[in-house]
Design a protein around this motif. Structure first.
Motif, PDB file in Angstrom:
ATOM      1  N   GLU A   1       0.845  -1.194   0.000  1.00  0.00           N
ATOM      2  CA  GLU A   1       0.000   0.000   0.000  1.00  0.00           C
ATOM      3  C   GLU A   1       0.880   1.243   0.000  1.00  0.00           C
ATOM      4  OE1 GLU A   1      -3.284  -0.496   2.721  1.00  0.00           O
ATOM      5  OE2 GLU A   1      -3.322   1.662   3.060  1.00  0.00           O
ATOM      6  N   GLY A   2       0.454   2.245  -0.773  1.00  0.00           N
ATOM      7  CA  GLY A   2       1.204   3.491  -0.830  1.00  0.00           C
ATOM      8  C   GLY A   2       2.171   3.575  -2.000  1.00  0.00           C
ATOM      9  N   GLN A   3       2.369   2.467  -2.708  1.00  0.00           N
ATOM     10  CA  GLN A   3       3.266   2.460  -3.860  1.00  0.00           C
ATOM     11  C   GLN A   3       2.470   2.623  -5.147  1.00  0.00           C
ATOM     12  OE1 GLN A   3       5.218  -1.353  -3.458  1.00  0.00           O
ATOM     13  NE2 GLN A   3       6.959  -0.461  -2.379  1.00  0.00           N
ATOM     14  N   ASN A   4       3.019   3.369  -6.084  1.00  0.00           N
ATOM     15  CA  ASN A   4       2.445   3.398  -7.425  1.00  0.00           C
ATOM     16  C   ASN A   4       2.911   2.152  -8.183  1.00  0.00           C
ATOM     17  OD1 ASN A   4       1.501   5.900  -6.737  1.00  0.00           O
ATOM     18  ND2 ASN A   4       2.785   7.035  -8.171  1.00  0.00           N
TER      19      ASN A   4
ATOM     20  N   GLY B   1      -6.556  -8.494 -23.628  1.00  0.00           N
ATOM     21  CA  GLY B   1      -5.358  -9.192 -23.211  1.00  0.00           C
ATOM     22  C   GLY B   1      -5.711 -10.204 -22.131  1.00  0.00           C
ATOM     23  N   ASN B   2      -4.687 -10.933 -21.651  1.00  0.00           N
ATOM     24  CA  ASN B   2      -4.920 -11.967 -20.651  1.00  0.00           C
ATOM     25  C   ASN B   2      -5.135 -11.419 -19.244  1.00  0.00           C
ATOM     26  OD1 ASN B   2      -4.803 -14.056 -22.484  1.00  0.00           O
ATOM     27  ND2 ASN B   2      -2.599 -14.323 -22.247  1.00  0.00           N
ATOM     28  N   GLY B   3      -4.868 -10.132 -19.069  1.00  0.00           N
ATOM     29  CA  GLY B   3      -5.142  -9.509 -17.777  1.00  0.00           C
ATOM     30  C   GLY B   3      -3.958  -9.532 -16.820  1.00  0.00           C
ATOM     31  N   THR B   4      -3.990  -8.600 -15.883  1.00  0.00           N
ATOM     32  CA  THR B   4      -3.026  -8.555 -14.779  1.00  0.00           C
ATOM     33  C   THR B   4      -3.805  -8.548 -13.476  1.00  0.00           C
ATOM     34  OG1 THR B   4      -1.288  -7.358 -15.978  1.00  0.00           O
ATOM     35  CG2 THR B   4      -1.281  -7.163 -13.578  1.00  0.00           C
ATOM     36  N   ARG B   5      -3.458  -9.501 -12.617  1.00  0.00           N
ATOM     37  CA  ARG B   5      -4.142  -9.570 -11.318  1.00  0.00           C
ATOM     38  C   ARG B   5      -3.268  -8.857 -10.296  1.00  0.00           C
ATOM     39  NH1 ARG B   5      -8.600 -12.395 -10.416  1.00  0.00           N
ATOM     40  NH2 ARG B   5      -8.332 -13.580 -12.344  1.00  0.00           N
ATOM     41  N   LEU B   6      -3.728  -7.709  -9.825  1.00  0.00           N
ATOM     42  CA  LEU B   6      -2.975  -6.867  -8.895  1.00  0.00           C
ATOM     43  C   LEU B   6      -3.474  -7.083  -7.468  1.00  0.00           C
ATOM     44  CD1 LEU B   6      -1.001  -4.516  -8.241  1.00  0.00           C
ATOM     45  CD2 LEU B   6      -2.903  -2.954  -8.716  1.00  0.00           C
ATOM     46  N   THR B   7      -2.541  -7.338  -6.573  1.00  0.00           N
ATOM     47  CA  THR B   7      -2.864  -7.466  -5.156  1.00  0.00           C
ATOM     48  C   THR B   7      -2.049  -6.446  -4.386  1.00  0.00           C
ATOM     49  OG1 THR B   7      -3.278  -9.834  -5.395  1.00  0.00           O
ATOM     50  CG2 THR B   7      -2.936  -8.998  -3.160  1.00  0.00           C
ATOM     51  N   VAL B   8      -2.736  -5.605  -3.645  1.00  0.00           N
ATOM     52  CA  VAL B   8      -2.069  -4.583  -2.832  1.00  0.00           C
ATOM     53  C   VAL B   8      -2.363  -4.848  -1.366  1.00  0.00           C
ATOM     54  CG1 VAL B   8      -1.910  -2.119  -2.324  1.00  0.00           C
ATOM     55  CG2 VAL B   8      -2.225  -2.884  -4.680  1.00  0.00           C
ATOM     56  N   THR B   9      -1.298  -4.969  -0.592  1.00  0.00           N
ATOM     57  CA  THR B   9      -1.474  -5.275   0.844  1.00  0.00           C
ATOM     58  C   THR B   9      -0.839  -4.202   1.729  1.00  0.00           C
ATOM     59  OG1 THR B   9       0.540  -6.594   0.813  1.00  0.00           O
ATOM     60  CG2 THR B   9      -1.549  -7.755   0.441  1.00  0.00           C
TER      61      THR B   9
END
Lengths: 113, 114
Positions: free
Chosen positions: B15-18, B106-114
């Motif tokens: 969290e907090g990162q671009n 596209g196939n997609g990007t699964r982003l997880t932010v913790t």
């Protein structure tokens, strides 16, 4: 703004049974597109309907566009396990000078062997 | 084969990162799009671009930024201002403007932010 409602949200069928998903728009559409997304995959375009009352078939799939161009349906005859996935409609209309494309929330189809 | 390439497939950030998601297409399509997909929901439009050096906000642009310096490329930056960034991000393109022609995803990007 434009809203596209899709029902049902989930559908479980026995292999060989038929399946139908419905889309309803709050406004008159220019056209409607249908997509299929397999589990873990990305949406893949199936078809686009443009004319009022249009009916198109792709093997066991039948797509309809309502006379008022506010609703659409996708019917699958004799489902197979390869039909598993989520089916999305996407309605297109003009909003001001720009065109919008709004997706329904999808119907997740499970086919039990 | 022509298509859309998204990378990476999975992305984890604090969290907090671009974070910037890549999208490249070799279909020679003019229009490109970014959608967000959350479980049990349809696709929601973040940004779209119909021509190089021009892009428009979609329905949920807050907390995101894009650029379109080349026809083939449309990267999406998820900024720290995005309150709920964990999601599946899909890039798409079409030969003509939005709603006129089929979207190629596209196939997609699964982003997880913790």
């Amino acid at each position: 703004g434009q809203q596209v409602m899709q029902i049902p949200q989930y559908q479980h069928v026995q292999e060989g049974e038929d399946f139908t998903t419905y889309c309803n728009s709050s406004t008159t559409l220019s056209n409607i597109q249908w997509y299929k997304q397999r589990p873990g995959g990305h949406p893949v375009f199936l078809i686009q309907l443009v004319k009022s009352g249009e009916v198109k078939k792709q093997k066991r799939l039948t797509f309809q566009f309502g006379e008022a161009k506010k609703n659409s349906s996708l019917h699958i005859t004799a489902t197979q396990t390869t039909d598993v996935g989520t089916y999305f409609c996407a309605g297109s209309e003009y909003s001001g000078s720009a065109r919008q494309l709004t997706f329904g929330s999808g119907t997740q189809l499970t086919v039990l062997p | 084969d022509g298509g859309i390439t998204q990378s990476p497939k999975y992305l984890f950030r604090k969290e907090g990162q671009n974070v910037t998601l890549s999208c490249e297409q070799n279909l020679n399509h003019d229009a490109m799009y970014w959608y967000r997909q959350d479980p049990g929901q349809g696709l929601r439009l973040i940004y779209y671009s119909q021509i190089v050096n021009d892009f428009q906000k979609g329905d949920i642009a807050e907390g995101y930024s894009v650029s379109r310096e080349k026809k083939e490329s449309f990267p999406l930056t998820v900024t720290s201002a995005q309150k709920n960034p964990t999601a599946f991000y899909l890039c798409a393109s079409s030969s003509t403007g939005i709603g006129n022609s089929p979207l190629h995803f596209g196939n997609g990007t699964r982003l997880t932010v913790t």
